[in-house]
Design an enzyme around this catalytic site. Structure first.
Site, PDB file in Angstrom:
ATOM      1  N   SER A 189     173.982   5.691  62.212  1.00 55.91           N
ATOM      2  CA  SER A 189     175.277   6.300  63.379  1.00 55.91           C
ATOM      3  C   SER A 189     175.231   5.128  63.695  1.00 55.91           C
ATOM      4  O   SER A 189     176.258   4.287  63.275  1.00 55.91           O
ATOM      5  CB  SER A 189     173.435   7.206  64.118  1.00 55.91           C
ATOM      6  OG  SER A 189     174.529   7.795  64.502  1.00 55.91           O
ATOM      7  N   ASP A 341     179.602  16.145  59.063  1.00 51.17           N
ATOM      8  CA  ASP A 341     179.004  14.990  59.964  1.00 51.17           C
ATOM      9  C   ASP A 341     180.384  14.669  61.072  1.00 51.17           C
ATOM     10  O   ASP A 341     182.155  14.410  60.347  1.00 51.17           O
ATOM     11  CB  ASP A 341     178.648  14.120  60.009  1.00 51.17           C
ATOM     12  CG  ASP A 341     178.639  12.657  60.195  1.00 51.17           C
ATOM     13  OD1 ASP A 341     179.082  13.456  61.392  1.00 51.17           O
ATOM     14  OD2 ASP A 341     178.139  11.192  59.565  1.00 51.17           O
ATOM     15  N   HIS A 371     174.948  14.891  59.677  1.00 49.64           N
ATOM     16  CA  HIS A 371     174.818  13.717  60.320  1.00 49.64           C
ATOM     17  C   HIS A 371     173.110  13.928  60.612  1.00 49.64           C
ATOM     18  O   HIS A 371     172.308  14.474  61.101  1.00 49.64           O
ATOM     19  CB  HIS A 371     175.706  13.974  61.897  1.00 49.64           C
ATOM     20  CG  HIS A 371     175.012  12.553  62.630  1.00 49.64           C
ATOM     21  ND1 HIS A 371     176.595  11.739  61.854  1.00 49.64           N
ATOM     22  CD2 HIS A 371     174.588  11.788  63.586  1.00 49.64           C
ATOM     23  CE1 HIS A 371     175.940  10.404  62.986  1.00 49.64           C
ATOM     24  NE2 HIS A 371     175.179  10.593  63.828  1.00 49.64           N
TER      25      HIS A 371
END
Ligand SMILES: *[C@@H]1O[C@H](CO)[C@@H](O)[C@H](O)[C@H]1NC(C)=O
Ligand SMILES: *[C@@H]1O[C@H](CO)[C@@H](O)[C@H](O)[C@H]1NC(C)=O
Ligand SMILES: *[C@@H]1O[C@H](CO)[C@@H](O)[C@H](O)[C@H]1NC(C)=O
Length: 401
Positions: A189, A341, A371
């Protein structure tokens, strides 16, 4: 006691109101995913309410929840775990205990958390880094960095850089028995954003002697100059990370001024002089057909309410903005993207850009992925999907590092 009980009660009511939010059909572990999504959305809602009535800021509330999951450095029969500092930057070191005839591989791990939250201390990251050290018989370094909104960009990048440059010194690598030719950097991320930016920097700096053998980016965010990609439209209200929350956190990376997230939501935040950057994030050219679906590419309209911030054009903040000659120097790269995501297309476009300049890229796309799945590997929110991504990550490193 009164306030806590009241908060818990309100939380439960909000949680129940989110629990029936539909999720895509092909996502396995339906109930677990719906539950953790409801927890994430209820927490976000509560954080927003508390901020609006002036009790505490959005990020303070979420940080408070995340900090409950911090761990101590606990050694086990195979690995010595210590918290220390590299050039003043906090790191957690995982050193295999077993004697080794040869020097070891090393992995530097940069945690995610939207630039505002988190630490290598979080249970899932501690679990992942220990696992990596164990399975790969490698030295693993979890790196922390100053967090937004107290510290804005580029503090996070600079902290990562300081810790890495400290570690890559000959004397330090020798001290920990690391093979300088077998060092990887990885992150998820926003940690993937930092990983990509740091790798670009290390590999374009002739003064850095030891480079990375590989970089691994797990559902990274790599740009925000165009906030209307197909993934942004499809996953506007996605599980765990919604477009609103992503824009809020990303804005806090740069400023507390509420004008930036407002402009970003409308995709009106970029100035006229940023026009040349849009070729680097042009999804109509860079995104495989299959992910473009029926979306029609429109060039963003520039200069409507541009936010006066040069950082928005900086490749250290958004690695997709680097030009081709900067990308050419990059090492072997592994990118994992997830279908459901918001950041999906960032990873997919980076795959295309790296391939176009001849960088060796391996890519896996998780069709039922969400995600943040790596953050769900430990109780109480435990997903097979998290373990699946962990195993993809480890087996790729095992073969390629
Ligand atoms: C230590 O390593 C052994 C052999 O690889 C493994 O079976 C054991 O589970 C490891 N212990 C821990 C605490 O991870
Ligand atoms: C984006 O790519 C399309 C072709 O796929 C092209 O027509 C358009 O001019 C490009 N726009 C930018 C800003 O690069
Ligand atoms: C690419 O970017 C670097 C760093 O910003 C710059 O020095 C270089 O001139 C650029 N190259 C091209 C071809 O635009």
């Amino acid at each position: 006691m009164g306030l806590k009980t009241l908060c818990l009660g309100i939380f439960c009511v909000i949680f129940l109101s989110y629990i029936y939010t539909p999720i895509p059909d092909n996502i396995e572990e339906t109930w677990k995913v719906m539950t953790l999504d409801a927890v994430a959305k209820a927490s976000t809602f509560m954080a927003t309410c508390l901020e609006n009535v002036g009790i505490m800021s959005f990020d303070e509330f979420i940080s408070m929840i995340i900090r409950m999951d911090y761990t101590q450095p606990i050694s086990d029969e195979n690995i010595t775990v210590t918290d220390t500092a590299f050039a003043g930057i906090p790191v957690r070191l995982y050193l295999p205990k077993k004697k080794s005839e040869t020097s070891r591989r090393a992995v530097i791990y940069i945690h995610g958390g939207g630039f505002c939250f988190g630490s290598f201390k979080q249970r899932p990251f501690d679990f992942l880094n220990r696992w990596t050290a164990n399975i790969l018989d490698a030295v693993v370094v979890g790196v922390d960095y100053r967090l937004a909104p107290h510290h804005h960009f580029p503090a996070q990048f600079e902290d990562g850089m300081a810790a890495i440059q400290f570690f890559l010194q000959d004397k330090i690598l020798t001290k920990y028995g690391v093979d300088p030719a077998r060092i990887a950097i990885a992150g998820d991320s926003s940690g993937g954003t930092l990983t990509a930016a740091l790798t670009q920097q290390i590999h374009s700096d002739p003064s850095v002697k030891h480079k990375f053998r590989a970089q691994v980016l797990v559902y990274p965010g790599l740009q925000a100059i165009d906030t209307y990609l197909p993934a942004h439209q499809e996953n506007e209200h996605a599980v765990v990370l919604t477009r609103d929350v992503a824009i809020k956190l990303l804005s806090l990376y740069f400023t507390k001024d509420a004008a930036l997230p407002q402009a970003m939501r409308r995709n009106h935040h970029m100035p006229e002089e940023s026009r040349f950057l849009f070729q680097f994030v042009n999804w109509s050219a860079l995104l495989p057909e299959k992910y473009q679906k029926g979306y029609v590419y429109r060039e963003p309209v520039l200069g409507i309410s541009p936010y006066p911030l040069s950082a928005l054009m900086d490749s250290r903040a958004f690695p997709l903005l680097a030009n081709d000659s900067q990308l050419q120097n990059l090492p072997l790269t592994y990118i994992i993207t997830c279908q459901y995501d918001l950041l999906r297309d960032d990873g997919l476009m980076y795959v295309s850009r790296l391939q176009n300049v001849g960088v060796q890229v391996a890519h896996d796309h998780v069709e039922d992925g969400i995600h943040g799945a790596l953050s769900y590997m430990t109780a109480p929110f435990y997903l097979q999907l998290g373990l699946q991504i962990r195993d993809m990550y480890i087996s790729w490193l095992e073969k390629n590092l």
